[in-house]
Design a protein around this motif. Structure first.
Motif, short mmCIF file in Angstrom:
data_model
loop_
_atom_site.label_atom_id
_atom_site.label_comp_id
_atom_site.label_asym_id
_atom_site.label_seq_id
_atom_site.Cartn_x
_atom_site.Cartn_y
_atom_site.Cartn_z
N LEU A 249 0.85 -1.19 0.00
CA LEU A 249 0.00 0.00 0.00
C LEU A 249 0.88 1.24 0.00
O LEU A 249 1.79 1.35 0.82
N ASP A 250 0.61 2.12 -0.91
CA ASP A 250 1.32 3.40 -0.96
C ASP A 250 2.79 3.28 -1.27
O ASP A 250 3.58 4.16 -0.89
N TYR A 251 3.16 2.23 -1.95
CA TYR A 251 4.54 2.09 -2.43
C TYR A 251 4.54 0.99 -3.48
O TYR A 251 3.80 0.02 -3.35
N SER A 252 5.35 1.15 -4.50
CA SER A 252 5.41 0.13 -5.54
C SER A 252 6.77 -0.52 -5.59
O SER A 252 7.77 0.17 -5.77
N SER B 231 0.40 -3.22 -6.29
CA SER B 231 0.33 -2.20 -5.24
C SER B 231 -0.95 -1.39 -5.38
O SER B 231 -1.54 -1.32 -6.44
N ILE B 232 -1.33 -0.83 -4.27
CA ILE B 232 -2.48 0.06 -4.24
C ILE B 232 -1.96 1.43 -3.84
O ILE B 232 -1.34 1.57 -2.79
N LEU B 233 -2.21 2.39 -4.67
CA LEU B 233 -1.67 3.71 -4.40
C LEU B 233 -2.78 4.72 -4.18
O LEU B 233 -3.74 4.77 -4.94
N SER B 234 -2.59 5.49 -3.17
CA SER B 234 -3.48 6.61 -2.97
C SER B 234 -3.00 7.69 -3.93
O SER B 234 -1.82 7.80 -4.21
N ASP B 235 -3.92 8.45 -4.47
CA ASP B 235 -3.52 9.41 -5.49
C ASP B 235 -2.96 10.68 -4.86
O ASP B 235 -3.63 11.70 -4.75
N ASN B 236 -1.70 10.61 -4.48
CA ASN B 236 -1.08 11.72 -3.78
C ASN B 236 -0.90 12.96 -4.64
O ASN B 236 -0.99 14.08 -4.16
N VAL B 237 -0.64 12.72 -5.91
CA VAL B 237 -0.43 13.86 -6.80
C VAL B 237 -1.71 14.68 -6.91
O VAL B 237 -1.75 15.87 -6.68
N ARG B 238 -2.79 13.97 -7.19
CA ARG B 238 -4.05 14.67 -7.34
C ARG B 238 -4.53 15.27 -6.02
O ARG B 238 -5.10 16.35 -5.98
N GLY B 239 -4.28 14.53 -4.93
CA GLY B 239 -4.72 15.01 -3.63
C GLY B 239 -4.05 16.33 -3.27
O GLY B 239 -4.71 17.28 -2.88
N THR C 166 9.68 9.77 1.96
CA THR C 166 9.30 8.52 1.33
C THR C 166 8.84 8.83 -0.09
O THR C 166 8.79 9.98 -0.50
N SER C 167 8.47 7.80 -0.81
CA SER C 167 8.01 8.04 -2.18
C SER C 167 6.68 8.80 -2.15
O SER C 167 6.40 9.61 -3.03
N VAL C 168 5.90 8.53 -1.14
CA VAL C 168 4.64 9.27 -1.01
C VAL C 168 4.94 10.76 -0.85
O VAL C 168 4.35 11.61 -1.52
#
Lengths: 338, 338
Positions: free
Chosen positions: B148-151, B157-165, B189-191
């Motif tokens: 989750l939240d990292y690839s 992986s499941i990613l939350s859309d941090n860019v759009r957020g 982190t990558s997030v």
DNA sequence: TTGTATGCGTTATCAT
DNA sequence: ATGATAACGCATACAA
């Protein structure tokens, strides 16, 4: 997968010898044991929990039961705290934890069956409807259990001190000059009964007459029902000056209702919660509440359960009470002399 | 304990026949199958998960990994929500879940070894330090994983859309007239990198010049470090008009600092969080933040993992992005025209 | 001190 | 359509 067979071949000994050496049996020579342990490590050997469980009838796995039906889902801070401490303590003692639920996939099982299916060595019943026959079946079974906030006969349990908690709250509110105290309570569980009795007893001891319409039923962790009861209390000809809520989360329903009616906390109405979850101390004003020792409860539950699992002979059911702590907060106004 | 042997005796058939009947094999006559199923039910038969796991090399058990080192303990609302939905989805598909940790009792194991030891069919890595060699070992192993939240390369992986957020937040704040926007971010982190990049890019797109001292490092879920950075921001000759926090919990540190300095939110300072946990909407004023779809993320993680477990042949690693939602809240003041 | 044999409960293969 | 047999990995009673 590396098995004891691989090690036995590598060391030129029998599988039995390997098993014994790895389990620290006394009848293996120092050197052989060391050689075996070293090659085991070199080969990256890992015991197979399934094989061990099958052979021993012990899984080193304990079940944790959170029945969401009661609204006590894992995501409630109070329960997630308990879960976390059960997990930490159990892992420290060499046990993994698995969630026990009803209905796994298309197999329909009750809690007891689920625990059996996974050969759980014991189960911590952390939040459940204790009237549910499925819970009763589990708690009456041969599987060791520890319940939280409820006692089954001849079973261990960890109890939050509801009597003292409620007494502390009432005395605190009283000390700030409040005489008209309302109590919105949760469903009539044994916990609620203790709190109700303690509420009445403490009020009586303080010489307070509480009119019956000040005592109102709602649902734990359900802001909506507490909001409605708040509205009902505000509509009374003679309003209370302070409202006690079933728990911190329920208070949020009351908070909304008070906001809607333009009443300030604690200017126009004093309030208190129960649980003392972190959330309550982040609100402004800080909620007056009673913190239950969730972390300690979880730890004790795991300890008691594992003790019972490992020393079944000398085990005696215990009811442990964990004390909490009054958090004074800022939602109970001092109205002495008004 | 009732086993297939008991059933075979009761029915006068072989154990093989019972096993086949119970597993719905085609080569058993209707009537025999029914008779066997009936007596199995009558006797209260339950399959033994350990025996099955041993024989099949499949445990119908998936591991869930929350490394508390990152402060992402289960008791954080964001993670407990994810845990809850992973659990619900997995159970619906017939899988139990077990926590994977380092060091079980006195055995010292890393995550991979723990998962192996319990024959986990797969692991959901929900919160972890992805630089930790132990995590990397697990994610590089033959055990199916979903992060989750990292690839990780060639992993789902499941990613939350941090860019759009982050973009949504910055645009929202900008639309309310803010031009001096500060961003306190979490560990790199990558997030964080995505959020930082998105912050800068969006600011640039809006023609905003953000001085470097407006971008400050803190630690996720650690109110203290965000409190300190808030203090530093307030001490600048040219204060920002709005502060973005690493997450909702971190905002609480900022909130305390602002309170201490007698500054009102959003009267004297606008703020926004990230995560959109329930807590954020219970605060007054309601926090402006971006809600991550934790529930959906957990569900998808479980689905993806089990899909990979059950159809390893046709499986292809996937990166799924789950969108969130802007919660406008009341902590960003409209300062247009001031 | 070490090894042999057996069984935990299940399923899969191969005969019948 | 059904059964005999072996095997999964491990631990233990007993023999050597």
């Amino acid at each position: 997968m590396v098995t004891i067979t691989d090690i036995s071949k590598a060391c030129g000994v029998s599988r039995a010898t390997v098993s014994k050496a790895l389990n620290g049996a006394a009848d293996i020579s120092q050197e052989t044991a060391k050689r075996i342990r070293d090659t085991a490590a070199a080969l990256g050997y890992l015991p197979n929990a399934a094989a061990r469980a099958l052979k021993l009838g012990r899984s080193y796995n304990i079940g944790v039961l959170f029945s969401d039906a009661t609204g006590g889902g894992i995501s409630h801070e109070y329960f997630s705290r308990i879960l976390e401490s059960v997990k930490a303590e159990a892992e420290g003692l060499g046990y993994d934890i698995t969630f026990i639920s009803k209905d796994l996939g298309r197999m329909s099982m009750d809690y007891y069956e689920h625990a059996k299916y996974r050969s759980c060595d014991g189960v911590v019943i952390a939040s459940a409807d204790f009237q549910d026959p499925a819970i009763i079946r589990l708690a009456s079974s041969e599987i060791p259990t520890v319940t939280l906030d409820y006692s089954f006969d001849s079973r261990s349990s960890i109890l939050s001190d509801n009597v003292r908690g409620m007494e502390a709250l009432v005395r605190f509110v009283h000390s700030r000059g409040h005489r008209r105290i309302a109590f919105i309570h949760g469903e009539l569980t044994s916990v609620t009964q203790k709190r109700l009795a303690s509420f009445k007893k403490t009020c009586a001891a303080l010489g307070l007459e509480i009119p019956p319409e000040y005592i109102r039923p709602a649902v734990y962790h359900d802001p909506r029902s507490s909001g409605l009861q708040t509205r009902a209390l505000l509509a009374l000809p003679q309003r209370p000056t302070c409202i006690l809520y079933p728990d911190d989360l329920s208070y949020l329903g009351g908070m909304s209702e008070l906001e809607r009616q333009g009443l300030s906390i604690p200017g126009d109405m004093s309030v208190a919660g129960y649980d003392g979850i972190p959330l309550s101390q982040v609100l402004r004003p800080r909620l007056s509440t009673y913190r239950q020792g969730g972390k300690q409860m979880g730890r004790q539950a795991a300890q008691l359960l594992i003790e019972q699992i490992e020393q079944p002979e000398t085990w005696i059911p215990q009811q442990l009470t964990v004390e909490g702590e009054l958090l004074e907060g800022d939602t109970v106004r001092d109205i002495r002399g008004e």
